[in-house]
Motif scaffolding. Structure first.
Motif, short mmCIF file in Angstrom:
data_model
loop_
_atom_site.label_atom_id
_atom_site.label_comp_id
_atom_site.label_asym_id
_atom_site.label_seq_id
_atom_site.Cartn_x
_atom_site.Cartn_y
_atom_site.Cartn_z
N PRO A 1 0.84 -1.21 0.00
CA PRO A 1 0.00 0.00 0.00
C PRO A 1 0.86 1.25 0.00
O PRO A 1 2.02 1.22 0.45
CB PRO A 1 -0.78 -0.11 1.31
N GLN A 2 0.33 2.34 -0.54
CA GLN A 2 1.05 3.62 -0.55
C GLN A 2 0.16 4.69 0.03
O GLN A 2 -0.97 4.84 -0.38
CB GLN A 2 1.34 4.04 -1.99
N GLY A 3 0.67 5.42 1.00
CA GLY A 3 -0.11 6.50 1.59
C GLY A 3 0.82 7.55 2.14
O GLY A 3 2.01 7.32 2.29
N PRO A 4 0.26 8.73 2.43
CA PRO A 4 1.12 9.82 2.89
C PRO A 4 1.50 9.64 4.36
O PRO A 4 0.78 8.98 5.11
CB PRO A 4 0.23 11.06 2.73
N PRO A 5 2.62 10.23 4.76
CA PRO A 5 2.94 10.25 6.18
C PRO A 5 1.99 11.18 6.92
O PRO A 5 1.34 12.01 6.29
CB PRO A 5 4.37 10.82 6.22
N PRO A 6 1.88 11.04 8.24
CA PRO A 6 1.00 11.96 8.97
C PRO A 6 1.47 13.40 8.80
O PRO A 6 2.67 13.67 8.82
CB PRO A 6 1.13 11.51 10.43
N SER A 7 0.51 14.32 8.61
CA SER A 7 0.86 15.74 8.48
C SER A 7 1.24 16.28 9.84
O SER A 7 0.74 15.83 10.86
CB SER A 7 -0.36 16.53 8.00
N PRO A 8 2.10 17.33 9.86
CA PRO A 8 2.36 17.96 11.14
C PRO A 8 1.09 18.61 11.68
O PRO A 8 0.32 19.17 10.92
CB PRO A 8 3.42 19.04 10.81
N GLY A 9 0.86 18.48 12.97
CA GLY A 9 -0.34 19.05 13.59
C GLY A 9 -0.98 18.06 14.53
O GLY A 9 -0.32 17.17 15.08
N VAL A 10 -2.30 18.18 14.66
CA VAL A 10 -3.03 17.31 15.58
C VAL A 10 -3.29 15.96 14.91
O VAL A 10 -3.72 15.89 13.77
CB VAL A 10 -4.38 17.97 15.96
N LEU A 11 -3.00 14.89 15.63
CA LEU A 11 -3.18 13.53 15.09
C LEU A 11 -4.47 12.88 15.57
O LEU A 11 -5.05 12.05 14.91
CB LEU A 11 -2.05 12.64 15.57
N GLY A 12 -4.84 13.20 16.74
CA GLY A 12 -6.03 12.60 17.35
C GLY A 12 -6.29 13.36 18.63
O GLY A 12 -5.64 14.37 18.89
#
Ligand code: SF4
Length: 363
Positions: free
Chosen positions: A199-210
């Motif tokens: 699978p290919q997906g983006p890394p988490p963006s900087p900021g709030v994750l949860g």
């Protein structure tokens, strides 16, 4: 890392190094500027905090797992738990110490953020409590609960194949033709996946994750002792292969304080996606002070605000291109005359900002 381990690392950087740390493209921490002869003291400090659990296996505990797993509701399984289990198996297998320090285990929770990092053995959570084990372009599907043990067995299969080949291969991709890893012989009996795809997906963006987790990036992959301490308090701090940090157990209201500490907290920061090798003066091979040349103008926004994809960019002081990103990226290479090649195109140093912005956004 626990809070205590983060504090230990920050203290060690200040006491024994020059107070700076780099995060590598495998998510390792590198202490910079260590004085000659401080190895024993450093090892004792790290061991006491649980950061050196095994003198025999330390170089082979190379496991990258989706760093936001279990924190943001995405992903098919919490692969951080698999990572701990795999590490336990690895440490208790004396033969595993024969793996090369470059051999890499990758554990992706299904979101595709780390599956493309070039693991020798890659586990992907696929839902329904199952996992795929990928080795050398082939894959099998198995129960998630069996996945960590199977990943280690596959590494054993690699060592057996490498011994048979006798060419001194360190990584699965270096095995000569006809010496593939035999999963069945390694004790992994599972259903083959007919057309395996990672699978290919983006890394988490900087900021709030949860609700209680944050993601930040370190400018040019550099942390300092002060920036590390700014991450605390936290339940857990996870370094990422994108030279950032995922902080578990952190209130989103802390983001402005982390930005004030010099960390990247917004995806539109001009520092986001920009990395550089050590360069001058730290590396004798370097043709330029690439870190100074990579520093973006703080007044500029990150390119690509029009919604177009923005590629990561990496500045290198020589053709070795140490620490370059995986996948697609813009290559900025110093040349002998003090200028650069941007994706192979000769570019005067003074024209770098415009050329790099164009190269990152036009492909
Ligand atoms: S890419 Fe070249 S200049 Fe940069 S750190 Fe590696 S060897 Fe040194």
């Amino acid at each position: 890392m626990t809070s205590r381990q983060v504090k230990t690392l920050a203290d060690a950087a200040e006491r024994l190094g020059d107070g700076r740390l780099s995060i590598t493209s495998r998510g390792n921490a590198e202490l910079r500027g260590l004085a000659d002869g401080c190895g024993a003291e450093l090892a004792a400090l790290l061991a006491e905090a649980g950061l050196l659990p095994s003198p025999t296996h330390e170089r082979v505990r190379n496991i990258v797992a989706s760093p936001a797993s279990g924190l943001d509701g995405l992903g098919a399984a919490d692969v951080q738990l698999w990572a701990r289990e795999l590490d336990t198996h690895l440490l208790s297998a004396p033969w595993a110490a024969a793996l090369s320090g470059r051999f890499l285990f990758v554990l992706d929770d299904g979101r595709g953020d780390v599956a493309g990092l070039g693991g020798d053995v890659t586990l992907v959570a696929v839902g329904g409590g199952e996992a795929e084990l990928h080795v050398g372009g082939r894959a099998v599907r198995l129960a998630g609960s069996d996945a960590p043990a199977a990943a280690l067995a596959a590494a054993g299969g690699f060592l057996a194949a490498a011994r048979r080949a006798g060419t001194g291969a360190w990584r699965v991709g270096e095995l000569p033709q006809g010496y593939e890893v035999d999963l069945a012989e390694s004790g992994v009996t599972a259903e083959p996946v007919p057309a395996p795809e990672l699978p290919q997906g983006p890394p988490p963006s900087p900021g709030v994750l949860g609700p209680t987790a944050l993601s930040v990036l370190a400018p040019l992959g550099r942390l300092t002792a002060a920036r590390l301490r700014a991450l605390l308090p936290a339940e857990e701090v996870r370094l990422t292969p994108w030279r950032g940090v995922v902080v578990a157990g952190a209130d989103p209201a802390r983001l402005p304080a982390l930005e004030a500490a010099g960390l990247i907290t917004r995806p539109d920061s001009p520092w986001a996606g920009v990395t550089a090798c050590t360069g001058r003066p730290g590396c004798a091979k370097s043709l330029a002070d690439v870190r100074a040349d990579a520093a973006p103008d703080p007044a500029r926004q990150r390119p690509g605000r029009s919604g177009r994809r923005v590629l990561p960019v990496h500045y290198s002081g020589c053709e070795r291109r140490c620490g370059h990103p995986h996948g697609d990226w813009t290559d900025v290479l110093a040349t002998a005359g003090g200028d650069y090649l941007v994706d192979g195109v000769p570019t005067p140093r003074t024209a770098l900002p415009e050329a790099v912005t164009a190269a990152r956004t036009t492909r």
